[in-house]
Scaffold this active site. Structure first.
Site, PDB file in Angstrom:
ATOM      1  N   GLY A 163      33.224  32.466  37.971  1.00 40.92           N
ATOM      2  CA  GLY A 163      34.241  31.481  37.948  1.00 40.92           C
ATOM      3  C   GLY A 163      33.594  30.259  38.133  1.00 40.92           C
ATOM      4  O   GLY A 163      34.365  29.132  37.764  1.00 40.92           O
TER       5      GLY A 163
ATOM      6  N   LYS B 256      38.283  37.669  38.689  1.00 42.05           N
ATOM      7  CA  LYS B 256      37.487  36.297  38.275  1.00 42.05           C
ATOM      8  C   LYS B 256      36.982  35.809  39.945  1.00 42.05           C
ATOM      9  O   LYS B 256      38.076  35.458  40.516  1.00 42.05           O
ATOM     10  CB  LYS B 256      38.711  35.265  37.627  1.00 42.05           C
ATOM     11  CG  LYS B 256      38.373  33.829  37.530  1.00 42.05           C
ATOM     12  CD  LYS B 256      39.312  33.072  36.739  1.00 42.05           C
ATOM     13  CE  LYS B 256      39.232  31.825  36.528  1.00 42.05           C
ATOM     14  NZ  LYS B 256      38.314  30.929  37.124  1.00 42.05           N
TER      15      LYS B 256
ATOM     16  N   THR C 109      35.559  33.106  41.729  1.00 38.32           N
ATOM     17  CA  THR C 109      35.262  31.588  41.888  1.00 38.32           C
ATOM     18  C   THR C 109      34.966  31.506  43.266  1.00 38.32           C
ATOM     19  O   THR C 109      35.588  30.887  44.081  1.00 38.32           O
ATOM     20  CB  THR C 109      36.385  30.759  41.201  1.00 38.32           C
ATOM     21  OG1 THR C 109      36.663  31.363  39.960  1.00 38.32           O
ATOM     22  CG2 THR C 109      35.928  29.356  41.239  1.00 38.32           C
TER      23      THR C 109
ATOM     24  N   SER D 296      36.316  26.365  32.824  1.00 38.37           N
ATOM     25  CA  SER D 296      36.972  25.183  32.184  1.00 38.37           C
ATOM     26  C   SER D 296      35.797  24.557  31.189  1.00 38.37           C
ATOM     27  O   SER D 296      36.307  24.197  30.249  1.00 38.37           O
ATOM     28  CB  SER D 296      37.526  24.083  33.309  1.00 38.37           C
ATOM     29  OG  SER D 296      36.238  23.775  34.340  1.00 38.37           O
TER      30      SER D 296
ATOM     31  N   TYR E  72      42.298  37.038  40.961  1.00 38.94           N
ATOM     32  CA  TYR E  72      41.687  35.597  40.757  1.00 38.94           C
ATOM     33  C   TYR E  72      41.471  35.238  42.188  1.00 38.94           C
ATOM     34  O   TYR E  72      42.233  35.332  42.707  1.00 38.94           O
ATOM     35  CB  TYR E  72      42.523  34.987  39.955  1.00 38.94           C
ATOM     36  CG  TYR E  72      42.132  33.124  39.786  1.00 38.94           C
ATOM     37  CD1 TYR E  72      40.796  32.957  40.038  1.00 38.94           C
ATOM     38  CD2 TYR E  72      42.898  32.502  39.239  1.00 38.94           C
ATOM     39  CE1 TYR E  72      40.514  31.893  39.971  1.00 38.94           C
ATOM     40  CE2 TYR E  72      42.449  30.896  39.104  1.00 38.94           C
ATOM     41  CZ  TYR E  72      41.317  30.741  39.215  1.00 38.94           C
ATOM     42  OH  TYR E  72      40.854  29.442  39.151  1.00 38.94           O
TER      43      TYR E  72
ATOM     44  N   ASP F 148      31.245  27.699  36.653  1.00 33.98           N
ATOM     45  CA  ASP F 148      30.304  27.416  35.437  1.00 33.98           C
ATOM     46  C   ASP F 148      28.724  27.111  35.792  1.00 33.98           C
ATOM     47  O   ASP F 148      27.865  27.382  35.213  1.00 33.98           O
ATOM     48  CB  ASP F 148      31.008  26.262  34.481  1.00 33.98           C
ATOM     49  CG  ASP F 148      32.340  26.826  34.392  1.00 33.98           C
ATOM     50  OD1 ASP F 148      32.837  27.677  34.903  1.00 33.98           O
ATOM     51  OD2 ASP F 148      33.077  25.930  33.409  1.00 33.98           O
ATOM     52  N   GLU F 149      28.542  26.093  36.821  1.00 29.86           N
ATOM     53  CA  GLU F 149      27.425  25.657  37.582  1.00 29.86           C
ATOM     54  C   GLU F 149      26.620  26.705  37.975  1.00 29.86           C
ATOM     55  O   GLU F 149      25.263  26.702  38.316  1.00 29.86           O
ATOM     56  CB  GLU F 149      27.657  24.251  38.352  1.00 29.86           C
ATOM     57  CG  GLU F 149      28.461  24.800  39.482  1.00 29.86           C
ATOM     58  CD  GLU F 149      30.014  24.498  39.044  1.00 29.86           C
ATOM     59  OE1 GLU F 149      30.492  24.895  38.163  1.00 29.86           O
ATOM     60  OE2 GLU F 149      30.666  23.396  39.573  1.00 29.86           O
TER      61      GLU F 149
ATOM     62  N   SER G  50      43.876  27.362  36.522  1.00 25.62           N
ATOM     63  CA  SER G  50      43.884  26.206  37.571  1.00 25.62           C
ATOM     64  C   SER G  50      43.614  24.960  36.208  1.00 25.62           C
ATOM     65  O   SER G  50      44.303  24.115  36.205  1.00 25.62           O
ATOM     66  CB  SER G  50      42.716  26.183  38.394  1.00 25.62           C
ATOM     67  OG  SER G  50      42.705  27.456  38.865  1.00 25.62           O
ATOM     68  N   THR G  51      42.675  25.308  35.357  1.00 27.77           N
ATOM     69  CA  THR G  51      42.418  24.371  34.322  1.00 27.77           C
ATOM     70  C   THR G  51      43.558  23.983  33.417  1.00 27.77           C
ATOM     71  O   THR G  51      43.727  23.132  32.627  1.00 27.77           O
ATOM     72  CB  THR G  51      41.226  24.752  33.283  1.00 27.77           C
ATOM     73  OG1 THR G  51      40.196  25.271  34.473  1.00 27.77           O
ATOM     74  CG2 THR G  51      40.654  23.781  32.396  1.00 27.77           C
TER      75      THR G  51
HETATM   76  O1  MN9 Z   1      38.192  28.156  36.333  1.00 29.52           O
HETATM   77  C1  MN9 Z   1      37.191  26.351  37.153  1.00 29.52           C
HETATM   78  N1  MN9 Z   1      37.845  25.951  38.390  1.00 29.52           N
HETATM   79  C2  MN9 Z   1      38.571  25.125  38.294  1.00 29.52           C
HETATM   80  C3  MN9 Z   1      37.250  28.009  36.930  1.00 29.52           C
HETATM   81  O2  MN9 Z   1      39.014  24.522  37.475  1.00 29.52           O
HETATM   82  C4  MN9 Z   1      39.058  24.873  39.655  1.00 29.52           C
HETATM   83  C5  MN9 Z   1      35.640  25.955  36.974  1.00 29.52           C
HETATM   84  O3  MN9 Z   1      35.364  26.307  35.787  1.00 29.52           O
HETATM   85  C6  MN9 Z   1      35.118  24.610  37.452  1.00 29.52           C
HETATM   86  O4  MN9 Z   1      36.097  23.849  36.912  1.00 29.52           O
HETATM   87  C7  MN9 Z   1      33.653  24.470  37.078  1.00 29.52           C
HETATM   88  C8  MN9 Z   1      33.322  23.054  37.470  1.00 29.52           C
HETATM   89  O5  MN9 Z   1      33.223  22.894  38.776  1.00 29.52           O
HETATM   90  O6  MN9 Z   1      32.937  25.451  37.595  1.00 29.52           O
END
Ligand code: MN9
Length: 300
Positions: free
Chosen positions: A185, A161, A163, A204, A133, A187-188, A44-45
């Site tokens: 997935g 993965k 998320t 990301s 994913y 990061d926070e 996605s990133t």
């Molecule tokens: O790949 C990322 N998700 C997207 C995982 O970009 C949609 C995350 O790393 C988020 O960007 C990150 C910030 O919300 O957790």
């Protein structure tokens, strides 16, 4: 395959072509500054869903060349077009990638059976092992625990993965499938996933704070929750600022402050503005202060 992987940013020139020199600098920055264990390419990133098949291949090649065998490489090949997913899997294998990954198919309201069929097809025909994913917030595809478990039991699927903030599902899967790889997935939420025993994370923000993510995982492994919480807090100060400004353009503006000469995002994603540049500047300073060991409890 364990560890911290950057969901690598995309690098395109102003007419949308893959910027090979920019990719090279970005990869070297991820290895030298962020100390990541691997790169997750065309996710996605990486602006995957804005790219032609040819551009996806150019990106895979440029990353493999720049990484020079120093870190693990996962190629995200997921696509509603199964022929494309398989073509990219074979190409990634030729380039020496370690694994491929595929998002759940999206847009149409596919049934769980259709999604399992998609994974069976890719897993059985890909020369590389496959990481599923799961990102329901973006795909709109929500799966039941039983269905994810079935997907993870498909031969040649080595992990997921994950998320999603459904930690009940994550814990259930983790204990049911001790031999599979789980990558956090969001990061926070890394710390919360780490205490449930994930094997690593793909994200990301690891394009700039992968070294902090490694500290969170390592501190949890050493039962040092104080350090883990401190580092997750620092991560979240950064993530909050970037999400508010617009995460991908801000990450790219930030990379430029580290000397990585990459342009903005591909349309229809927004162009880089002063809002992104200002957020990037503040984040850059914050990262520097934390890395130098200064107190940063008050945030940015
Ligand atoms: O790949 C990322 N998700 C997207 C995982 O970009 C949609 C995350 O790393 C988020 O960007 C990150 C910030 O919300 O957790």
């Amino acid at each position: 395959m364990r560890g911290i992987y950057s969901a690598l940013l995309g690098a395109f020139d102003s007419d949308g072509k893959v910027d090979v020199q920019g990719v090279h600098e970005l990869v070297r920055h991820n290895i030298a500054f962020c100390h990541v264990d691997g790169l997750y390419v065309n996710g996605s990133t990486g602006e995957n869903f804005l790219m032609t098949t040819e551009a996806k291949k150019q990106m895979l090649k440029a990353v493999a060349e720049a990484a020079n065998g120093e870190v693990r490489l996962i190629a995200h090949v997921g696509s509603n077009v199964l022929e494309e997913a398989l073509e990219l899997s074979h190409y990634a294998a030729e380039l020496g990638y370690d694994a491929v990954s595929a998002v759940t198919p999206f847009y149409y309201k596919f049934s769980a059976e259709e999604i399992k069929g998609y994974y069976r097809t890719i897993a059985s025909q890909s020369p590389l092992p496959l990481v599923a994913y799961y990102i329901p917030a973006l795909t709109g595809i929500q799966l039941r625990l039983e269905d994810i478990e079935e997907i993870l039991r498909i031969p040649n699927i080595i992990g997921i993965k994950f998320t999603s903030n459904d930690f009940f599902i994550l814990e259930s899967l983790r204990s049911a499938l001790p031999d599979k790889l789980f990558f956090s997935g969001y990061d926070e939420m890394l710390l919360s996933a780490a205490v449930l025993g994930v094997d690593g994370a793909i994200g990301s923000t690891y394009n700039c704070i992968g070294h902090w993510a490694k500290q969170v995982i390592e501190a949890v492994g050493a039962n040092d929750l104080k350090t883990a919480r401190t580092m997750q807090h620092h991560m979240n100060v950064v993530i909050r600022t970037m999400v508010k400004a617009g995460i991908y353009p801000t990450l790219k503006a930030l990379a430029r402050l580290y000397g990585v000469s990459i342009d903005g995002c591909k349309p229809p994603m927004q162009a880089t503005t002063d809002v992104h540049r200002e957020a990037a500047r503040r984040v850059f300073e914050y990262i520097r202060r934390v890395d130098e060991g200064q107190e940063c409890v008050s945030g940015l």
